[in-house]
Design a protein around this motif. Structure first.
Motif, PDB file in Angstrom:
ATOM      1  N   GLY A 141     -51.558 -85.555 -71.244  1.00 30.73           N
ATOM      2  CA  GLY A 141     -52.580 -84.606 -70.836  1.00 30.73           C
ATOM      3  C   GLY A 141     -52.017 -83.330 -70.227  1.00 30.73           C
ATOM      4  N   ALA A 142     -52.925 -82.490 -69.756  1.00 28.23           N
ATOM      5  CA  ALA A 142     -52.576 -81.154 -69.276  1.00 28.23           C
ATOM      6  C   ALA A 142     -51.624 -81.173 -68.084  1.00 28.23           C
ATOM      7  CB  ALA A 142     -53.845 -80.380 -68.926  1.00 28.23           C
ATOM      8  N   THR A 143     -51.782 -82.136 -67.183  1.00 25.16           N
ATOM      9  CA  THR A 143     -50.888 -82.222 -66.028  1.00 25.16           C
ATOM     10  C   THR A 143     -49.446 -82.381 -66.486  1.00 25.16           C
ATOM     11  OG1 THR A 143     -52.650 -83.300 -64.763  1.00 25.16           O
ATOM     12  CG2 THR A 143     -50.440 -83.460 -63.871  1.00 25.16           C
ATOM     13  N   LEU A 144     -49.219 -83.285 -67.414  1.00 21.81           N
ATOM     14  CA  LEU A 144     -47.875 -83.518 -67.934  1.00 21.81           C
ATOM     15  C   LEU A 144     -47.389 -82.328 -68.761  1.00 21.81           C
ATOM     16  CD1 LEU A 144     -45.481 -85.460 -68.188  1.00 21.81           C
ATOM     17  CD2 LEU A 144     -46.578 -86.374 -70.238  1.00 21.81           C
ATOM     18  N   GLU A 145     -48.247 -81.746 -69.563  1.00 14.01           N
ATOM     19  CA  GLU A 145     -47.863 -80.591 -70.383  1.00 14.01           C
ATOM     20  C   GLU A 145     -47.408 -79.421 -69.514  1.00 14.01           C
ATOM     21  OE1 GLU A 145     -51.343 -79.946 -72.775  1.00 14.01           O
ATOM     22  OE2 GLU A 145     -51.094 -81.870 -73.807  1.00 14.01           O
ATOM     23  N   ASP A 146     -48.142 -79.157 -68.435  1.00 11.06           N
ATOM     24  CA  ASP A 146     -47.758 -78.069 -67.528  1.00 11.06           C
ATOM     25  C   ASP A 146     -46.423 -78.365 -66.843  1.00 11.06           C
ATOM     26  OD1 ASP A 146     -50.018 -76.685 -68.225  1.00 11.06           O
ATOM     27  OD2 ASP A 146     -51.043 -76.962 -66.306  1.00 11.06           O
ATOM     28  N   TYR A 147     -46.208 -79.614 -66.457  1.00  9.30           N
ATOM     29  CA  TYR A 147     -44.936 -80.019 -65.837  1.00  9.30           C
ATOM     30  C   TYR A 147     -43.778 -79.797 -66.815  1.00  9.30           C
ATOM     31  CZ  TYR A 147     -41.260 -83.283 -64.398  1.00  9.30           C
ATOM     32  OH  TYR A 147     -40.057 -83.859 -64.098  1.00  9.30           O
ATOM     33  N   ILE A 148     -43.952 -80.196 -68.055  1.00  9.23           N
ATOM     34  CA  ILE A 148     -42.896 -80.012 -69.068  1.00  9.23           C
ATOM     35  C   ILE A 148     -42.609 -78.522 -69.264  1.00  9.23           C
ATOM     36  CG2 ILE A 148     -42.362 -80.296 -71.518  1.00  9.23           C
ATOM     37  CD1 ILE A 148     -43.796 -83.069 -71.285  1.00  9.23           C
ATOM     38  N   ALA A 149     -43.644 -77.706 -69.238  1.00 11.88           N
ATOM     39  CA  ALA A 149     -43.446 -76.257 -69.361  1.00 11.88           C
ATOM     40  C   ALA A 149     -42.660 -75.716 -68.160  1.00 11.88           C
ATOM     41  CB  ALA A 149     -44.790 -75.549 -69.493  1.00 11.88           C
ATOM     42  N   ARG A 150     -42.946 -76.227 -66.958  1.00 11.35           N
ATOM     43  CA  ARG A 150     -42.194 -75.779 -65.768  1.00 11.35           C
ATOM     44  C   ARG A 150     -40.735 -76.206 -65.851  1.00 11.35           C
ATOM     45  NH1 ARG A 150     -46.727 -77.591 -63.292  1.00 11.35           N
ATOM     46  NH2 ARG A 150     -45.685 -79.380 -62.343  1.00 11.35           N
TER      47      ARG A 150
ATOM     48  N   ALA B 281     -52.184 -86.887 -57.810  1.00  9.24           N
ATOM     49  CA  ALA B 281     -52.864 -87.850 -58.679  1.00  9.24           C
ATOM     50  C   ALA B 281     -53.961 -88.568 -57.899  1.00  9.24           C
ATOM     51  CB  ALA B 281     -51.862 -88.864 -59.215  1.00  9.24           C
ATOM     52  N   PRO B 282     -55.095 -88.814 -58.527  1.00  7.53           N
ATOM     53  CA  PRO B 282     -56.197 -89.505 -57.870  1.00  7.53           C
ATOM     54  C   PRO B 282     -55.979 -91.019 -57.854  1.00  7.53           C
ATOM     55  CG  PRO B 282     -56.839 -88.939 -60.092  1.00  7.53           C
ATOM     56  CD  PRO B 282     -55.453 -88.386 -59.877  1.00  7.53           C
ATOM     57  N   ILE B 283     -54.899 -91.429 -57.199  1.00  3.39           N
ATOM     58  CA  ILE B 283     -54.555 -92.858 -57.102  1.00  3.39           C
ATOM     59  C   ILE B 283     -54.102 -93.155 -55.686  1.00  3.39           C
ATOM     60  CG2 ILE B 283     -53.908 -93.088 -59.536  1.00  3.39           C
ATOM     61  CD1 ILE B 283     -50.957 -92.808 -58.688  1.00  3.39           C
ATOM     62  N   LEU B 284     -54.220 -94.406 -55.293  1.00  2.00           N
ATOM     63  CA  LEU B 284     -53.671 -94.904 -54.035  1.00  2.00           C
ATOM     64  C   LEU B 284     -52.630 -95.952 -54.380  1.00  2.00           C
ATOM     65  CD1 LEU B 284     -56.950 -95.391 -51.955  1.00  2.00           C
ATOM     66  CD2 LEU B 284     -55.292 -93.521 -51.768  1.00  2.00           C
ATOM     67  N   LEU B 285     -51.416 -95.771 -53.876  1.00  2.12           N
ATOM     68  CA  LEU B 285     -50.349 -96.730 -54.157  1.00  2.12           C
ATOM     69  C   LEU B 285     -50.133 -97.698 -52.997  1.00  2.12           C
ATOM     70  CD1 LEU B 285     -47.822 -94.392 -55.993  1.00  2.12           C
ATOM     71  CD2 LEU B 285     -49.423 -96.041 -56.978  1.00  2.12           C
TER      72      LEU B 285
ATOM     73  N   CYS C 224     -61.214 -84.706 -63.101  1.00  3.16           N
ATOM     74  CA  CYS C 224     -60.983 -86.145 -62.905  1.00  3.16           C
ATOM     75  C   CYS C 224     -60.142 -86.439 -61.660  1.00  3.16           C
ATOM     76  CB  CYS C 224     -60.329 -86.775 -64.136  1.00  3.16           C
ATOM     77  SG  CYS C 224     -61.310 -86.589 -65.629  1.00  3.16           S
ATOM     78  N   GLY C 225     -60.095 -85.511 -60.724  1.00  2.00           N
ATOM     79  CA  GLY C 225     -59.363 -85.741 -59.476  1.00  2.00           C
ATOM     80  C   GLY C 225     -57.923 -85.282 -59.471  1.00  2.00           C
ATOM     81  N   ALA C 226     -57.363 -84.925 -60.617  1.00  2.00           N
ATOM     82  CA  ALA C 226     -55.978 -84.458 -60.678  1.00  2.00           C
ATOM     83  C   ALA C 226     -55.908 -82.992 -60.258  1.00  2.00           C
ATOM     84  CB  ALA C 226     -55.410 -84.625 -62.077  1.00  2.00           C
TER      85      ALA C 226
END
Length: 176
Positions: free
Chosen positions: A30-39, A136-140, A165-167
Motif C-alpha cells: 500500500g501507499a505507506t510502504l510505497e512512500d517509504y520505498i521512495a524515501r 501504524a494503527p496497531i498495539l503491540l 484507516c488509521g495509518a
C-alpha cells in the motif's frame, strides 16, 4: 552537513517491533510502504546496530551482504562477526566520530534504520536530526521500543500525511 534521519514504522503504543522481533502487524503493501520505498531512494548512507542488521538474516540476508544496495550501509557492533569480504562497513568503536565525519563528508541524507537501543543512544548524544514515523494503527504491547532510554525532547512537526484507516506519516525536526 548531512542530516541523520530515523525513518521507521511505529505502533500506536511506541514499538518498532513486537515481542521476538515480530513485524507481521505492520503494513507490507500500500501507499505507506510505497512512500517509504521512495524515501529510501533519497538516502546516501544507512546506519544500523547489530540487532537490526542480524534481523535481516530472518529474511535471507547473508552475513556481510548490504541490505540496502542503493546506499552504503554501516553496522555498529564490536561483537558482530562478518566474513572477510563484506559489502557493509563495520564500525567497532568511536561510533560518534564516524557519524560526525559522515555528516561532514557524506553525499546525501543518512538513514538510521531502526533499532531502539542504537537509536536511543544516538538520540541521547544529539545525533538524530529528524524523525520520520510511519504510525501504524496497531498495539503491540511489548517488543522493541522506538527509543530505549529516551530523554525529554522537543519536536517540530514538519510534514504529516493521513493514509486513512488509521495509518499516519509524521516527520519531525528534533530540537523543536
Amino acid at each position: 552537513m548531512q542530516p541523520v534521519i530515523y525513518d521507521v514504522a511505529v505502533s500506536a503504543d511506541g514499538f518498532i517491533a513486537g515481542a521476538g522481533g515480530d513485524i507481521s502487524l505492520f503494513a507490507h503493501e500500500g501507499a505507506t510502504l510505497e512512500d517509504y520505498i521512495a524515501r529510501l531512494a533519497t538516502y546516501a548512507h544507512c546506519l544500523m546496530g547489530r540487532a537490526t542488521y542480524e534481523f535481516g538474516y530472518r529474511y535471507g540476508l547473508e552475513p556481510g551482504a548490504n541490505p540496502y544496495p542503493t546506499m552504503q550501509s554501516t553496522v555498529f557492533s564490536s561483537s558482530l562477526k562478518l566474513p572477510e569480504e563484506t559489502d557493509v562497513v563495520q564500525v567497532q568503536n568511536d561510533a560518534l566520530a564516524y557519524i560526525d565525519r559522515l555528516q561532514q563528508e557524506g553525499t546525501g541524507p543518512i538513514y538510521l534504520c531502526g533499532g531502539g537501543a542504537f537509536a536511543g543512544y544516538l538520540l541521547q548524544k544529539g545525533r538524530i536530526d529528524m524523525l520520520r514515523l510511519k504510525r501504524a494503527p496497531i498495539l503491540l504491547g511489548d517488543g522493541t521500543p522506538l527509543f530505549e532510554d529516551a530523554q525529554p525532547q522537543a519536536l517540530a512537526l514538519v510534514e504529516e500525511r493521513n493514509y486513512g484507516c488509521g495509518a499516519l506519516y509524521q516527520a519531525y525536526r528534533l530540537g523543536g
